[in-house]
Design an enzyme around this catalytic site. Structure first.
Site, mmCIF file in Angstrom:
data_model
loop_
_atom_site.group_PDB
_atom_site.id
_atom_site.type_symbol
_atom_site.label_atom_id
_atom_site.label_comp_id
_atom_site.label_asym_id
_atom_site.label_seq_id
_atom_site.Cartn_x
_atom_site.Cartn_y
_atom_site.Cartn_z
ATOM 1 N N SER A 11 0.843 -1.368 0.078
ATOM 2 C CA SER A 11 0.056 0.070 -0.192
ATOM 3 C C SER A 11 0.857 1.181 0.023
ATOM 4 C CB SER A 11 -1.050 0.121 1.294
ATOM 5 O OG SER A 11 -1.690 1.374 1.192
ATOM 6 N N HIS A 12 0.445 2.230 -0.757
ATOM 7 C CA HIS A 12 1.184 3.402 -0.701
ATOM 8 C C HIS A 12 0.247 4.804 0.129
ATOM 9 C CE1 HIS A 12 4.048 2.771 -3.941
ATOM 10 N NE2 HIS A 12 2.833 1.892 -4.246
ATOM 11 N N ASN A 13 -0.642 4.146 1.072
ATOM 12 C CA ASN A 13 -1.475 4.797 2.025
ATOM 13 C C ASN A 13 -0.921 4.896 3.197
ATOM 14 O OD1 ASN A 13 -3.281 5.508 3.793
ATOM 15 N ND2 ASN A 13 -5.042 5.327 2.220
ATOM 16 N N GLY A 15 -1.629 6.151 6.123
ATOM 17 C CA GLY A 15 -2.927 6.088 7.123
ATOM 18 C C GLY A 15 -3.174 4.494 7.300
ATOM 19 N N LYS A 16 -3.333 3.658 6.197
ATOM 20 C CA LYS A 16 -3.051 2.259 6.283
ATOM 21 C C LYS A 16 -1.914 1.653 7.122
ATOM 22 C CE LYS A 16 -5.738 1.212 2.122
ATOM 23 N NZ LYS A 16 -5.868 0.706 0.682
ATOM 24 N N ASP A 71 -7.319 -3.749 0.486
ATOM 25 C CA ASP A 71 -8.229 -3.028 -0.650
ATOM 26 C C ASP A 71 -9.443 -2.738 0.538
ATOM 27 O OD1 ASP A 71 -8.158 -1.707 -3.002
ATOM 28 O OD2 ASP A 71 -10.287 -2.878 -3.156
ATOM 29 N N TYR A 157 -12.319 9.239 4.227
ATOM 30 C CA TYR A 157 -13.654 9.411 4.262
ATOM 31 C C TYR A 157 -13.968 9.792 6.084
ATOM 32 C CZ TYR A 157 -14.623 8.515 -0.291
ATOM 33 O OH TYR A 157 -14.359 8.641 -1.783
ATOM 34 N N ASP A 158 -12.937 9.289 7.054
ATOM 35 C CA ASP A 158 -13.115 9.524 8.407
ATOM 36 C C ASP A 158 -13.899 10.603 9.099
ATOM 37 O OD1 ASP A 158 -12.033 6.830 9.191
ATOM 38 O OD2 ASP A 158 -10.339 7.584 9.258
ATOM 39 N N LYS A 178 -10.293 3.631 17.188
ATOM 40 C CA LYS A 178 -10.470 3.402 15.734
ATOM 41 C C LYS A 178 -10.033 1.857 15.615
ATOM 42 C CE LYS A 178 -10.107 4.542 10.929
ATOM 43 N NZ LYS A 178 -9.329 4.981 9.728
HETATM 44 O O1 Y43 Z 1 -10.445 3.779 7.736
HETATM 45 C C1 Y43 Z 1 -10.857 4.567 6.629
HETATM 46 N N1 Y43 Z 1 -11.036 5.625 6.977
HETATM 47 C C2 Y43 Z 1 -11.269 6.610 6.011
HETATM 48 N N2 Y43 Z 1 -11.219 6.188 4.783
HETATM 49 C C3 Y43 Z 1 -10.914 5.037 4.408
HETATM 50 C C4 Y43 Z 1 -10.485 3.983 5.409
HETATM 51 N N3 Y43 Z 1 -10.254 2.711 4.722
HETATM 52 C C5 Y43 Z 1 -10.719 3.153 3.329
HETATM 53 N N4 Y43 Z 1 -10.593 4.423 3.180
HETATM 54 C C6 Y43 Z 1 -11.080 4.928 1.938
HETATM 55 C C7 Y43 Z 1 -9.924 5.926 1.576
HETATM 56 C C8 Y43 Z 1 -9.626 5.585 0.195
HETATM 57 O O2 Y43 Z 1 -10.610 6.596 -0.568
HETATM 58 C C9 Y43 Z 1 -10.494 4.066 -0.146
HETATM 59 C C10 Y43 Z 1 -9.331 2.989 -0.092
HETATM 60 O O3 Y43 Z 1 -8.912 2.996 -1.484
HETATM 61 P P1 Y43 Z 1 -7.835 1.898 -1.775
HETATM 62 O O4 Y43 Z 1 -7.403 1.792 -3.086
HETATM 63 O O5 Y43 Z 1 -8.114 0.750 -0.856
HETATM 64 O O6 Y43 Z 1 -6.531 2.398 -0.986
HETATM 65 P P2 Y43 Z 1 -5.397 3.502 -1.221
HETATM 66 O O7 Y43 Z 1 -5.591 4.068 -2.988
HETATM 67 O O8 Y43 Z 1 -5.516 4.806 -0.447
HETATM 68 O O9 Y43 Z 1 -3.916 2.923 -1.013
HETATM 69 P P3 Y43 Z 1 -3.519 1.618 -1.746
HETATM 70 O O10 Y43 Z 1 -4.178 1.220 -2.701
HETATM 71 O O11 Y43 Z 1 -2.057 1.948 -2.208
HETATM 72 O O12 Y43 Z 1 -3.394 0.611 -0.617
HETATM 73 O O13 Y43 Z 1 -11.066 4.081 0.947
HETATM 74 MG MG MG Z 2 -5.900 2.006 -4.216
#
Ligand code: Y43
Ligand code: MG
Length: 198
Positions: A11-13, A15-16, A71, A157-158, A178
């Site tokens: 993941s590049h996120n 927060g995750k 995801d 979206y938190d 959380k």
């Molecule tokens: O706990 C959460 N609290 C708030 N928002 C969240 C949460 N969990 C997922 N989300 C939202 C963020 C993003 O708009 C989408 C995930 O998209 P997703 O493609 O899985 O992740 P990403 O593109 O941010 O990172 P990556 O794909 O590199 O893991 O859902």
């Molecule tokens: Mg993604």
């Protein structure tokens, strides 16, 4: 089976990464795929499961390590489950603030009773890029979309996600709170069970 001192998070996120690392504890070092590559794979799947597997395989291939992918997204009842797997791309890749603004607009004047939504998280763990048996775990978190943003914690979206069991937004929860009740926490709970870690 899996060498947990060397697990890469696909993941590049940020927060995750923070949340998953906190849930796993210190005995597992989650390395970010960002250490190996800045190229994000195209999420071409039609489901959270397909995208999680695709991201995990890609990270395992690039890093040579076992890989965990997350995801996730937000499924809004009034929008027939949208943005769902497209949550990160809802406002055409303009980021969290634009996604939130677009969602508020889509639900403008929709009454509270019709603002139900759930966060979805699928975790996929592969031992190597061609692993024929990925471990898959899912978690859901039911709530409601607020009429305006509230709270500073978390990501995505938190600030718009009302948590009925705590009577506040998910961005108003402390990170540790959380991590006890979120969709990601539920999926991680299952993963720990599957791995015999609890
Ligand atoms: O706990 C959460 N609290 C708030 N928002 C969240 C949460 N969990 C997922 N989300 C939202 C963020 C993003 O708009 C989408 C995930 O998209 P997703 O493609 O899985 O992740 P990403 O593109 O941010 O990172 P990556 O794909 O590199 O893991 O859902
Ligand atoms: Mg993604």
């Amino acid at each position: 089976m899996i060498n947990f001192t060397q697990l890469v998070l696909a993941s590049h996120n940020a927060g995750k990464l923070k949340e998953l690392q906190a849930m796993l504890g210190e005995s597992v070092h989650l390395r970010s795929i960002g250490e190996f590559s800045s190229v994000e794979p195209e999420e071409t799947g039609l489901s959270f499961v397909e995208n999680a597997i695709l991201k995990a395989r890609n990270a395992a291939r690039i890093s040579g390590l076992p890989a965990l992918a997350d995801d996730s997204g937000l499924a809004v009842d009034f929008l027939g489950g949208a943005p769902g797997i497209y949550s990160a791309r809802y406002a055409d890749g303009q980021g969290d603030a634009a996604n939130n603004a677009k969602l508020l607009d889509a639900l403008k004047d929709v009454p509270e009773a019709e603002r139900g939504a759930q966060f979805v998280c699928v975790l996929a763990l592969v031992r190597h890029a061609e692993d024929p048996l990925p471990i898959l775990c899912e978690g859901l978190w039911h709530g409601r979309i607020l009429p305006a943003a509230s709270g500073e914690h978390g990501f995505g979206y938190d600030p718009l996600f009302w948590v009925p069991e705590r009577d506040c937004s998910s961005a108003e929860l402390s990170p540790s709170e959380k991590n006890l009740i979120s969709h990601r926490a539920r999926a991680m709970d299952l993963l720990r069970q599957r791995l015999g870690l609890k």
